[in-house]
Design a protein around this motif. Structure first.
Motif, PDB file in Angstrom:
ATOM      1  N   LEU A 104      34.309 -12.426  15.640  1.00  9.71           N
ATOM      2  CA  LEU A 104      33.007 -12.791  16.206  1.00  9.71           C
ATOM      3  C   LEU A 104      33.159 -13.235  17.657  1.00  9.71           C
ATOM      4  N   ASP A 105      34.316 -13.795  17.986  1.00 13.36           N
ATOM      5  CA  ASP A 105      34.579 -14.283  19.341  1.00 13.36           C
ATOM      6  C   ASP A 105      35.021 -13.143  20.269  1.00 13.36           C
ATOM      7  N   SER A 106      35.229 -11.957  19.725  1.00 14.51           N
ATOM      8  CA  SER A 106      35.572 -10.800  20.563  1.00 14.51           C
ATOM      9  C   SER A 106      34.321 -10.421  21.344  1.00 14.51           C
ATOM     10  N   TYR A 107      34.511  -9.713  22.439  1.00 13.80           N
ATOM     11  CA  TYR A 107      33.345  -9.430  23.287  1.00 13.80           C
ATOM     12  C   TYR A 107      33.318  -7.959  23.691  1.00 13.80           C
ATOM     13  N   PRO A 108      32.318  -7.173  23.251  1.00 18.08           N
ATOM     14  CA  PRO A 108      31.270  -7.508  22.293  1.00 18.08           C
ATOM     15  C   PRO A 108      31.855  -7.866  20.921  1.00 18.08           C
ATOM     16  N   PRO A 109      31.123  -8.653  20.131  1.00 21.27           N
ATOM     17  CA  PRO A 109      31.661  -9.111  18.845  1.00 21.27           C
ATOM     18  C   PRO A 109      31.823  -7.989  17.818  1.00 21.27           C
ATOM     19  N   ILE A 110      32.724  -8.238  16.869  1.00 23.00           N
ATOM     20  CA  ILE A 110      32.893  -7.305  15.740  1.00 23.00           C
ATOM     21  C   ILE A 110      32.435  -8.049  14.500  1.00 23.00           C
ATOM     22  N   PHE A 111      31.631  -7.380  13.676  1.00 22.94           N
ATOM     23  CA  PHE A 111      31.152  -7.997  12.432  1.00 22.94           C
ATOM     24  C   PHE A 111      31.715  -7.214  11.260  1.00 22.94           C
ATOM     25  N   TYR A 112      32.543  -7.825  10.467  1.00 26.11           N
ATOM     26  CA  TYR A 112      33.022  -7.145   9.267  1.00 26.11           C
ATOM     27  C   TYR A 112      32.294  -7.656   8.033  1.00 26.11           C
ATOM     28  N   MET A 113      32.009  -8.950   8.001  1.00 31.59           N
ATOM     29  CA  MET A 113      31.301  -9.511   6.846  1.00 31.59           C
ATOM     30  C   MET A 113      29.806  -9.279   7.010  1.00 31.59           C
ATOM     31  N   ASN A 114      29.101  -9.070   5.921  1.00 34.76           N
ATOM     32  CA  ASN A 114      27.645  -8.914   6.006  1.00 34.76           C
ATOM     33  C   ASN A 114      26.957 -10.050   5.230  1.00 34.76           C
ATOM     34  N   ASP A 115      25.645  -9.945   5.034  1.00 33.72           N
ATOM     35  CA  ASP A 115      24.911 -11.031   4.380  1.00 33.72           C
ATOM     36  C   ASP A 115      25.441 -11.286   2.969  1.00 33.72           C
ATOM     37  N   THR A 116      25.762 -10.208   2.253  1.00 35.38           N
ATOM     38  CA  THR A 116      26.288 -10.380   0.890  1.00 35.38           C
ATOM     39  C   THR A 116      27.627 -11.114   0.939  1.00 35.38           C
ATOM     40  N   SER A 117      28.486 -10.737   1.902  1.00 38.16           N
ATOM     41  CA  SER A 117      29.790 -11.416   2.029  1.00 38.16           C
ATOM     42  C   SER A 117      29.563 -12.910   2.220  1.00 38.16           C
ATOM     43  N   ARG A 118      28.629 -13.249   3.097  1.00 36.09           N
ATOM     44  CA  ARG A 118      28.377 -14.673   3.383  1.00 36.09           C
ATOM     45  C   ARG A 118      27.803 -15.396   2.161  1.00 36.09           C
ATOM     46  N   GLN A 119      26.970 -14.703   1.394  1.00 35.21           N
ATOM     47  CA  GLN A 119      26.439 -15.320   0.164  1.00 35.21           C
ATOM     48  C   GLN A 119      27.576 -15.604  -0.817  1.00 35.21           C
ATOM     49  N   ILE A 120      28.556 -14.695  -0.845  1.00 39.45           N
ATOM     50  CA  ILE A 120      29.695 -14.883  -1.767  1.00 39.45           C
ATOM     51  C   ILE A 120      30.535 -16.089  -1.324  1.00 39.45           C
ATOM     52  N   VAL A 121      30.712 -16.264  -0.022  1.00 36.79           N
ATOM     53  CA  VAL A 121      31.445 -17.428   0.495  1.00 36.79           C
ATOM     54  C   VAL A 121      30.749 -18.710   0.022  1.00 36.79           C
ATOM     55  N   LYS A 122      29.442 -18.709   0.181  1.00 35.68           N
ATOM     56  CA  LYS A 122      28.671 -19.907  -0.199  1.00 35.68           C
ATOM     57  C   LYS A 122      28.816 -20.166  -1.703  1.00 35.68           C
ATOM     58  N   LEU A 123      28.713 -19.105  -2.481  1.00 33.63           N
ATOM     59  CA  LEU A 123      28.818 -19.246  -3.934  1.00 33.63           C
ATOM     60  C   LEU A 123      30.180 -19.843  -4.320  1.00 33.63           C
ATOM     61  N   CYS A 124      31.255 -19.359  -3.687  1.00 36.10           N
ATOM     62  CA  CYS A 124      32.596 -19.878  -4.022  1.00 36.10           C
ATOM     63  C   CYS A 124      32.678 -21.368  -3.729  1.00 36.10           C
ATOM     64  N   HIS A 125      32.142 -21.788  -2.592  1.00 32.73           N
ATOM     65  CA  HIS A 125      32.177 -23.224  -2.282  1.00 32.73           C
ATOM     66  C   HIS A 125      31.332 -24.011  -3.292  1.00 32.73           C
ATOM     67  N   GLN A 126      30.211 -23.431  -3.700  1.00 31.37           N
ATOM     68  CA  GLN A 126      29.371 -24.113  -4.708  1.00 31.37           C
ATOM     69  C   GLN A 126      30.114 -24.248  -6.034  1.00 31.37           C
ATOM     70  N   ILE A 127      30.837 -23.195  -6.400  1.00 33.23           N
ATOM     71  CA  ILE A 127      31.599 -23.229  -7.668  1.00 33.23           C
ATOM     72  C   ILE A 127      32.668 -24.321  -7.594  1.00 33.23           C
ATOM     73  N   ASN A 128      33.415 -24.348  -6.486  1.00 34.95           N
ATOM     74  CA  ASN A 128      34.471 -25.366  -6.349  1.00 34.95           C
ATOM     75  C   ASN A 128      33.882 -26.772  -6.368  1.00 34.95           C
ATOM     76  N   GLU A 129      32.726 -26.920  -5.727  1.00 40.25           N
ATOM     77  CA  GLU A 129      32.084 -28.235  -5.705  1.00 40.25           C
ATOM     78  C   GLU A 129      31.611 -28.621  -7.107  1.00 40.25           C
ATOM     79  N   PHE A 130      31.065 -27.646  -7.809  1.00 41.87           N
ATOM     80  CA  PHE A 130      30.561 -27.910  -9.159  1.00 41.87           C
ATOM     81  C   PHE A 130      31.668 -28.482 -10.049  1.00 41.87           C
ATOM     82  N   PHE A 131      32.848 -27.876  -9.966  1.00 42.16           N
ATOM     83  CA  PHE A 131      33.950 -28.318 -10.835  1.00 42.16           C
ATOM     84  C   PHE A 131      34.744 -29.466 -10.206  1.00 42.16           C
ATOM     85  N   ASN A 132      34.372 -29.794  -8.954  1.00 40.49           N
ATOM     86  CA  ASN A 132      35.066 -30.859  -8.233  1.00 40.49           C
ATOM     87  C   ASN A 132      36.571 -30.568  -8.148  1.00 40.49           C
TER      88      ASN A 132
END
Ligand SMILES: Nc1ncnc2c1ncn2[C@@H]1O[C@H](COP(=O)(O)OP(=O)(O)OP(=O)(O)O)[C@@H](O)[C@H]1O
Ligand SMILES: C[C@@](O)(CCOP(=O)(O)OP(=O)(O)O)CC(=O)O
Length: 398
Positions: free
Chosen positions: A265-293
């Motif tokens: 993302l810091d490259s100029y112009p930026p490169i995007f490999y992850m998309n909205d679904t990828s980002r949703q999956i990242v969020k879900l993983c953090h939610q799962i880890n938080e759920f189980f503490n």
């Protein structure tokens, strides 16, 4: 006509500490060391057969049933290195057939989509180099052979080993110390599993090779990554594997995926490999880890939107309660889990998770995913009796 043949399979590897950046483009010498987990070959593997004969008139490669060019500089480097080693062997033993002067036929099949961000080039070049080394009966160690695979595609050097693998960047200008080594065999930590959420099986926009060069030349953050972040992380991650410390291994893996994508993302112009679904999956993983503490899952993303989730067997029900809940409409479940297993995940979700859950699951996330590949840590290249070449003609069997 005498036709000599050899065949091997080779695995895919998915980095947990990413290779991104070259200090030498021709030799594929990296700007940082990296670490990966080699995946089992039931779902993701390359099968390559090679043949040589005095009667062959040109080097030829058939990839997934189609003739492909062998002209690329990278492939030529691999073939030349292997021929040089064979020539050395022949010069010391005149009874050996002079294969180093003969042409090669290479037939290869990937049992998964090629060039779709599933590391086909890693398995492909590892298989090609290992098969020819076997045909030539080269005595070199796997680390020596990994240096040749590296010239085909950097990440391919790590697919020469099973289990947990490091690619030591080395410092020599000729690449003689830039090689893969085993951190730990599969048997050291066999409980490591991987769930790949295939977000897009289409060809990607920016190939790794040009993407990483663009990052090297344009990103400021990249300098911070290779000088101040990765060297320490490399040592910590190796230790987390040796200690079977999943908590630390997982955090380092997620941080490193994020760090790599931040430099894109810091490259100029930026490169995007992850998309909205990828980002949703990242969020879900953090939610799962938080759920189980507790950290029970780690995500990592290569140069594309596909997610690879690493987890331990002991946490399968906990993780799959969530993942099956969200992605049950995607294909890939039935081949790995029985109806009872899947029912157990669903009942864990209904009885244990749902009553306690303080967040909503995004029920549309599955729409961005095409299939689920359920796999685990696996061995390195395997000998096989399956041969894709007809020994009478030296051509592909089908
Ligand atoms: N079995 C094989 N034998 C020889 N070369 C292969 C084989 N499979 C793939 N390749 C080479 O690798 C190229 C694909 O590499 P590319 O880096 O674009 O995709 P990928 O490896 O699937 O994705 P990524 O590197 O992002 O994980 C193919 O075009 C081909 O040149
Ligand atoms: C993001 C990565 O998957 C990049 C892999 O890059 P390649 O090994 O495909 O690149 P070349 O050396 O140019 O062929 C990270 C990794 O596997 O370590």
């Amino acid at each position: 006509m005498s036709v000599y043949t050899a065949s091997t399979t080779a695995p895919v590897n998915i980095a947990t500490l990413k290779y991104w950046g070259k200090r030498d483009k021709t030799l594929n010498l990296p700007t940082n060391s990296s670490i990966s987990v080699t995946l089992a070959q039931d779902d993701l593997r390359t099968l390559t057969s090679v043949a040589t004969s005095k009667s062959f008139s040109e080097d030829q490669l058939w990839l997934n049933g189609k003739l492909e060019s062998l002209e690329s500089e990278r492939t030529q480097h691999c073939l030349q290195d292997l021929r040089n080693l064979r020539a050395k062997l022949e010069s010391g033993d005149s009874s050996l057939p002079p294969m180093s002067t003969w042409k090669l036929h290479i037939v290869s099949e990937n049992n998964f989509p090629t060039a779709a961000g599933l590391a086909s080039s890693a398995a492909g070049f590892a298989a090609l180099v290992v098969a020819i080394a076997k045909l030539y009966q080269l005595p070199e160690s796997a680390s020596e052979i990994s240096k040749i695979a590296r010239k085909g595609s950097g990440s391919a050097c790590r697919s020469v080993f099973g289990g947990y693998v490091a690619w030591e960047m080395g410092s020599e200008a000729d690449g003689s110390d830039s090689k893969a080594v085993e951190v730990a065999p599969q048997s050291h930590w066999p409980e490591m599993k991987a769930a790949i959420l295939v977000v897009s099986a289409a060809k990607k926009d920016t190939p790794s090779t040009s993407g990483m060069q663009h990052t090297v030349t344009t990103s400021d953050l990249f300098q911070q990554r290779i000088h101040n972040v990765v060297p320490q992380r490399f040592e910590e991650m190796k230790k987390s594997i040796q200690d079977r410390d999943f908590d630390l291994f997982a955090e380092l893996t997620m941080r490193d995926s994020n760090s790599f994508h931040a430099t894109c993302l810091d490259s100029y112009p930026p490169i995007f490999y992850m998309n909205d679904t990828s980002r949703q999956i990242v969020k879900l993983c953090h939610q799962i880890n938080e759920f189980f503490n507790k950290t029970i899952v780690a995500y990592t993303f290569d140069a594309g939107p596909n997610a690879v989730l690493y987890y331990l067997q002991e946490n399968e029900t906990k993780l799959m309660a969530f993942i099956h809940q969200v992605f049950q409409r995607n294909s890939g479940w039935e081949s790995k889990f029985s109806k009872q297993d899947l029912a157990a995940f669903d009942s864990y979700f209904a009885n244990t998770v749902a009553p306690e859950m303080a967040f909503d699951l995004d029920q549309d996330m599955h729409q961005g995913v095409s299939r689920v590949i359920l796999t685990q840590v696996g061995p390195g290249p395997q000998d096989t009796n399956e041969c894709l070449i007809d020994e009478a003609t030296g051509k592909p069997k089908n």
